[in-house]
Design a protein around this motif. Structure first.
Motif, short mmCIF file in Angstrom:
data_model
loop_
_atom_site.label_atom_id
_atom_site.label_comp_id
_atom_site.label_asym_id
_atom_site.label_seq_id
_atom_site.Cartn_x
_atom_site.Cartn_y
_atom_site.Cartn_z
N THR A 11 -5.50 -0.26 5.31
CA THR A 11 -4.89 -1.29 6.50
C THR A 11 -3.85 -2.14 5.74
O THR A 11 -2.58 -2.27 6.03
CB THR A 11 -5.68 -1.74 7.21
OG1 THR A 11 -6.75 -0.97 7.87
CG2 THR A 11 -5.06 -2.62 8.36
N HIS A 13 -2.51 -1.98 2.65
CA HIS A 13 -1.47 -1.22 2.03
C HIS A 13 -0.18 -1.08 2.92
O HIS A 13 0.81 -1.13 2.68
CB HIS A 13 -2.00 0.24 1.58
CG HIS A 13 -0.78 0.98 1.10
ND1 HIS A 13 -0.21 0.54 -0.40
CD2 HIS A 13 -0.19 2.16 1.53
CE1 HIS A 13 0.82 1.58 -0.47
NE2 HIS A 13 0.87 2.58 0.81
N TYR A 14 -0.48 -0.69 4.32
CA TYR A 14 0.48 -0.25 5.33
C TYR A 14 1.04 -1.48 6.10
O TYR A 14 1.97 -1.37 6.82
CB TYR A 14 0.09 0.89 6.26
CG TYR A 14 0.10 1.91 5.41
CD1 TYR A 14 1.01 2.71 5.25
CD2 TYR A 14 -1.23 2.78 4.97
CE1 TYR A 14 1.33 4.03 4.67
CE2 TYR A 14 -1.32 3.96 4.53
CZ TYR A 14 -0.04 4.60 4.38
OH TYR A 14 -0.23 6.01 3.47
N GLN A 15 0.32 -2.82 5.93
CA GLN A 15 0.89 -3.75 6.46
C GLN A 15 1.51 -4.81 5.61
O GLN A 15 1.69 -5.93 5.99
CB GLN A 15 -0.36 -4.48 7.12
CG GLN A 15 -0.94 -3.83 8.33
CD GLN A 15 -2.17 -4.28 8.96
OE1 GLN A 15 -2.61 -5.43 8.39
NE2 GLN A 15 -2.28 -4.11 10.25
N LEU A 19 8.08 -1.43 3.99
CA LEU A 19 7.85 -0.30 2.96
C LEU A 19 9.20 0.37 2.68
O LEU A 19 9.24 0.65 1.44
CB LEU A 19 6.75 0.57 3.50
CG LEU A 19 6.05 1.83 2.47
CD1 LEU A 19 5.66 1.05 1.34
CD2 LEU A 19 5.00 2.62 3.15
N LEU A 78 5.50 9.97 4.81
CA LEU A 78 6.72 9.21 4.49
C LEU A 78 7.96 10.28 4.71
O LEU A 78 8.73 10.24 5.33
CB LEU A 78 6.93 8.53 3.35
CG LEU A 78 8.17 7.77 3.19
CD1 LEU A 78 8.40 6.70 4.06
CD2 LEU A 78 8.17 7.26 1.65
#
Length: 97
Positions: A11, A13-15, A19, A78
């Motif tokens: 969580t 990492h993606y917040q 990115l 991605l």
């Protein structure tokens, strides 16, 4: 209900914010002057699953994919690198989400 430390790490990492911008900046540092990129350049950030590309190759062998098949890569990441890698080797109807 509490979350596991691994879940919290993913969580976080993606917040971390933008990115895409951070990846673009890192690629600019690695390949100044607009070096042409391939899906192989994105392997470390696009095959973000246990086993990485090795597991992608093994899964493809196990599935016995053949030309003309229809394949859906759900949770493709991605840049859909595994899906693109497969379609470069086997002519197929491919979709990813």
């Amino acid at each position: 209900m509490s979350t596991s430390p691994a879940s919290e790490t993913v969580t976080q990492h993606y917040q971390q914010g933008d990115l895409r911008r951070r990846i673009d900046e890192a690629l600019d540092r690695l390949y100044p002057g607009g070096h042409p990129l391939t899906t192989d350049h994105l392997r470390a950030v696009d095959e973000f699953h246990v086993g990485g590309h090795t597991v992608t190759r093994l899964l493809a062998e196990h599935l016995e994919l053949r030309p003309g098949m229809r394949v859906l890569d759900a949770g493709s990441g991605l840049g859909a690198r595994p899906a693109i890698w497969l379609s470069a080797r086997i002519p197929m109807s491919l979709a990813w989400i």
